[in-house]
Design an enzyme around this catalytic site. Sequence first.
Site, PDB file in Angstrom:
ATOM      1  N   HIS A 277      -3.170  -4.720  -2.353  1.00  0.00           N
ATOM      2  CA  HIS A 277      -2.258  -3.571  -2.355  1.00  0.00           C
ATOM      3  C   HIS A 277      -0.824  -3.980  -1.958  1.00  0.00           C
ATOM      4  O   HIS A 277      -0.511  -5.174  -1.951  1.00  0.00           O
ATOM      5  CB  HIS A 277      -2.838  -2.459  -1.465  1.00  0.00           C
ATOM      6  CG  HIS A 277      -4.320  -2.287  -1.684  1.00  0.00           C
ATOM      7  ND1 HIS A 277      -4.835  -1.663  -2.798  1.00  0.00           N
ATOM      8  CD2 HIS A 277      -5.399  -2.725  -0.977  1.00  0.00           C
ATOM      9  CE1 HIS A 277      -6.174  -1.713  -2.742  1.00  0.00           C
ATOM     10  NE2 HIS A 277      -6.538  -2.352  -1.650  1.00  0.00           N
TER      11      HIS A 277
ATOM     12  N   GLU B  59      -4.334  -0.207   4.892  1.00  0.00           N
ATOM     13  CA  GLU B  59      -4.973  -1.448   4.444  1.00  0.00           C
ATOM     14  C   GLU B  59      -3.941  -2.489   4.026  1.00  0.00           C
ATOM     15  O   GLU B  59      -4.106  -3.678   4.311  1.00  0.00           O
ATOM     16  CB  GLU B  59      -5.920  -1.155   3.281  1.00  0.00           C
ATOM     17  CG  GLU B  59      -6.654  -2.389   2.781  1.00  0.00           C
ATOM     18  CD  GLU B  59      -7.444  -2.148   1.507  1.00  0.00           C
ATOM     19  OE1 GLU B  59      -7.507  -0.986   1.059  1.00  0.00           O
ATOM     20  OE2 GLU B  59      -7.969  -3.130   0.939  1.00  0.00           O
TER      21      GLU B  59
ATOM     22  N   HIS C 288      -9.050  -7.839   1.566  1.00  0.00           N
ATOM     23  CA  HIS C 288      -9.065  -6.377   1.559  1.00  0.00           C
ATOM     24  C   HIS C 288      -9.837  -5.861   2.764  1.00  0.00           C
ATOM     25  O   HIS C 288     -10.506  -6.624   3.469  1.00  0.00           O
ATOM     26  CB  HIS C 288      -9.764  -5.858   0.288  1.00  0.00           C
ATOM     27  CG  HIS C 288      -8.947  -5.995  -0.956  1.00  0.00           C
ATOM     28  ND1 HIS C 288      -8.328  -4.936  -1.567  1.00  0.00           N
ATOM     29  CD2 HIS C 288      -8.645  -7.090  -1.697  1.00  0.00           C
ATOM     30  CE1 HIS C 288      -7.679  -5.361  -2.643  1.00  0.00           C
ATOM     31  NE2 HIS C 288      -7.852  -6.674  -2.746  1.00  0.00           N
TER      32      HIS C 288
ATOM     33  N   GLU D 299     -13.905  -8.398   1.485  1.00  0.00           N
ATOM     34  CA  GLU D 299     -13.781  -7.064   2.071  1.00  0.00           C
ATOM     35  C   GLU D 299     -14.170  -7.206   3.536  1.00  0.00           C
ATOM     36  O   GLU D 299     -15.336  -7.389   3.874  1.00  0.00           O
ATOM     37  CB  GLU D 299     -14.711  -6.060   1.364  1.00  0.00           C
ATOM     38  CG  GLU D 299     -14.237  -5.601  -0.006  1.00  0.00           C
ATOM     39  CD  GLU D 299     -13.194  -4.482   0.060  1.00  0.00           C
ATOM     40  OE1 GLU D 299     -12.655  -4.221   1.156  1.00  0.00           O
ATOM     41  OE2 GLU D 299     -12.931  -3.889  -1.004  1.00  0.00           O
TER      42      GLU D 299
HETATM   43 ZN    ZN Z   1      -8.392  -2.920  -1.004  1.00  0.00          ZN
END
Ligand code: ZN
Length: 276
Positions: free
Chosen positions: A72, A110, A165, A241
């Site tokens: 992001h 995030e 992430h 993640e």
């Molecule tokens: Zn993400």
Amino acid sequence: MRRPVLAVTCLLALAGCGSTPAAPPSPPPAPVSRSSPAPPAPTTPSAPATSPLTTTAPPAAPAPVVVLDPGHNGANAANPAVVNRPVPAGRGRTKPCNTTGTATDAGYPEHAFTWDVAVRVRDLLAARGVRVVLTRPDDNGIGPCVDRRAAIGNEAAAAAVVSIHADGSTDPSARGFHIAYSAPPLNEAQGEPALRLATTMRDTMVSAGLATSTYIGSAGLSPRDDLGGLNLSERPAVLVECGNMRNAAEAAAFAGPDGRRSYAAAITAGILAYLG
Ligand code: ZN
């Protein structure tokens, strides 16, 4: 990574061997003893035909390149027209250029987490002689799109590509990290190398005390066919993640510098273990 260091060490050792010190001063004459024969005169070793200084050390292997892809970006949310534009995502599909990412319930985003962890990993890897390329220069921009992120890894001929992430499961009890990789593989790099990168990263993060996901994948691994950055990668690539930003315990870890330092150290160790 150890190779250049060893090469330098060897070179220094050779240089040390080659710089012959001046001959020591002659010892004082031994007292003449008629009862014992004179000791043999010390022999001076003859100089080798080829000085070690002229020995050519093998060229140091170029430092590996690792591409870090912090998920992001800080300005994505304010620019929906840009980030929602469809781009190629592999397997004949398209996906939005990028997404805004999630946040903790307290509002820690995030994109800030992924940027902070990526910078920490970059610095740790650089200290070990690894060249690092980030897919974005800061946390204030838009994108880049997922296809561009993959292209950055491909163009760098990266030894490993690691996207970072954190998840946003609506189940607050869901927690733990998982490693996504492209499956079925679309090229050689997505086969054994990517799977080895994924399992090495998983094992290293477990060794660092991090728990595998309770809600996605199996034993911390998640084969995926829908992630554009992984589908389009021609280099060994995984997506980490780190956990669930909606889980209170993990949110607290993500939002604090000590927690981010721990994730960065574990991810760095995973990359170094993979590079060998
Ligand atoms: Zn993400």
